[in-house]
Design a protein around this motif. Structure first.
Motif, PDB file in Angstrom:
ATOM      1  N   ARG A  65       0.828  -1.207   0.000  1.00 61.50           N
ATOM      2  CA  ARG A  65       0.000   0.000   0.000  1.00 61.50           C
ATOM      3  C   ARG A  65       0.860   1.254   0.000  1.00 61.50           C
ATOM      4  N   ILE A  66       0.443   2.225  -0.812  1.00 65.18           N
ATOM      5  CA  ILE A  66       0.987   3.582  -0.770  1.00 65.18           C
ATOM      6  C   ILE A  66      -0.171   4.493  -0.382  1.00 65.18           C
ATOM      7  N   ARG A  67       0.034   5.322   0.611  1.00 68.73           N
ATOM      8  CA  ARG A  67      -1.022   6.238   1.046  1.00 68.73           C
ATOM      9  C   ARG A  67      -0.750   7.630   0.507  1.00 68.73           C
ATOM     10  N   VAL A  68      -1.656   8.120  -0.329  1.00 67.66           N
ATOM     11  CA  VAL A  68      -1.589   9.480  -0.853  1.00 67.66           C
ATOM     12  C   VAL A  68      -2.251  10.401   0.165  1.00 67.66           C
ATOM     13  N   VAL A  69      -1.577  11.476   0.531  1.00 69.96           N
ATOM     14  CA  VAL A  69      -2.135  12.417   1.495  1.00 69.96           C
ATOM     15  C   VAL A  69      -2.178  13.811   0.894  1.00 69.96           C
ATOM     16  N   ASP A  70      -3.126  14.591   1.380  1.00 68.92           N
ATOM     17  CA  ASP A  70      -3.235  15.991   0.980  1.00 68.92           C
ATOM     18  C   ASP A  70      -3.648  16.790   2.206  1.00 68.92           C
ATOM     19  N   LEU A  71      -3.048  17.950   2.369  1.00 65.33           N
ATOM     20  CA  LEU A  71      -3.351  18.810   3.508  1.00 65.33           C
ATOM     21  C   LEU A  71      -3.911  20.143   3.043  1.00 65.33           C
ATOM     22  N   GLU A  72      -4.851  20.663   3.818  1.00 67.26           N
ATOM     23  CA  GLU A  72      -5.261  22.053   3.707  1.00 67.26           C
ATOM     24  C   GLU A  72      -4.826  22.732   4.996  1.00 67.26           C
TER      25      GLU A  72
END
Length: 249
Positions: free
Chosen positions: A5-12
């Motif tokens: 698994r690769i976890r893609v993350v995005d932050l605001e």
């Protein structure tokens, strides 16, 4: 068994600052038994209390209000659960990952490796005209991307969902190890992004212009010019290293 698994993350965020996260979104990309990578159902998002007012400038981008996050947990209390999920990850990924890495520090990630999908897009699809997350989305129209799940743009989960589709396709074009290696280097820009040579491929530049750009303050421009000099068999002049990813393309 949990698949690779690769976890893609995005932050605001609420603005600049070490504890300014106001939303985190994630989308998993997993490898099936046949070795194919896919965007799976492992996704989610959390509002986060940034411990400070959200600036009008950032509110105008993501439309998250102070009232929305007033009762939310702090980043230090939720980061580990998102970035170190049960079963672990082979890597974390983000579009222009240097931004996420400012907040997703090794304290929270356990020292996980990172894939920058912006840097990898420059390598895998150099013919494209733009490399922002949304430009890639509409130039490429990735298979299986549900339009509505990728909206609204500039919110954490929709952006992570879109990025995950780019990552899946990159993993079909190059190995995980190659993406990680590209991500450790500055961005290899396919064309000159600014100045009098703007828009030209590097191999069309005269030697003098190329040598000048090899001394540029922007590490991506400098690295791209140096790479072309090495291709021509010319050694680039030594330059002091600087933090990565300052130029938008």
């Amino acid at each position: 068994m949990i698949p690779p698994r690769i976890r893609v993350v995005d932050l605001e965020t609420a603005g600049d600052g070490p504890h300014a996260v106001c939303e985190v979104g994630w989308q998993d990309v997993t490898q099936d038994s046949s070795g194919r990578w896919r965007v799976d159902e492992g996704r989610g998002s959390l509002l986060v209390n940034p411990g400070r007012p959200i600036t009008p400038e950032t509110m105008a981008v993501h439309h998250i209000l102070d009232a929305d996050v007033a009762g939310a947990p702090y980043w230090k209390d939720v980061a580990g659960g998102v970035l170190k999920p049960e079963g672990g990850v082979h890597a974390l990924a983000a579009h222009r990952a240097a931004f996420e890495q400012r907040y997703c520090t090794p304290r929270f990630t356990g020292g996980a490796a990172w894939i920058c999908t912006w840097k990898c897009a420059l390598r895998v699809w150099p013919h494209l005209t733009g490399f922002s997350n949304q430009m890639l989305r509409y130039q490429r129209m990735p298979e299986g991307l549900v339009h509505e799940l990728g909206l609204p743009a500039h919110r954490a989960l929709p952006d992570a969902y879109v990025t995950a589709h780019h990552l899946r396709d990159m993993l079909d074009a190059a190995s995980l190890e190659q993406l990680l290696a590209w991500s450790r280097e500055p961005g290899l820009l396919p064309r000159v992004p600014t100045g009098p040579e703007r828009g030209k491929p590097w191999d069309r530049l005269a030697a003098e212009a190329l040598s000048t750009l090899a001394q540029d303050r922007d590490p991506n421009i400098r690295f791209s010019a140096e790479t072309e000099l090495r291709r021509r068999g010319e050694a680039p002049a030594a330059a002091e290293a600087e933090p990565a990813q300052r130029t938008l393309l």
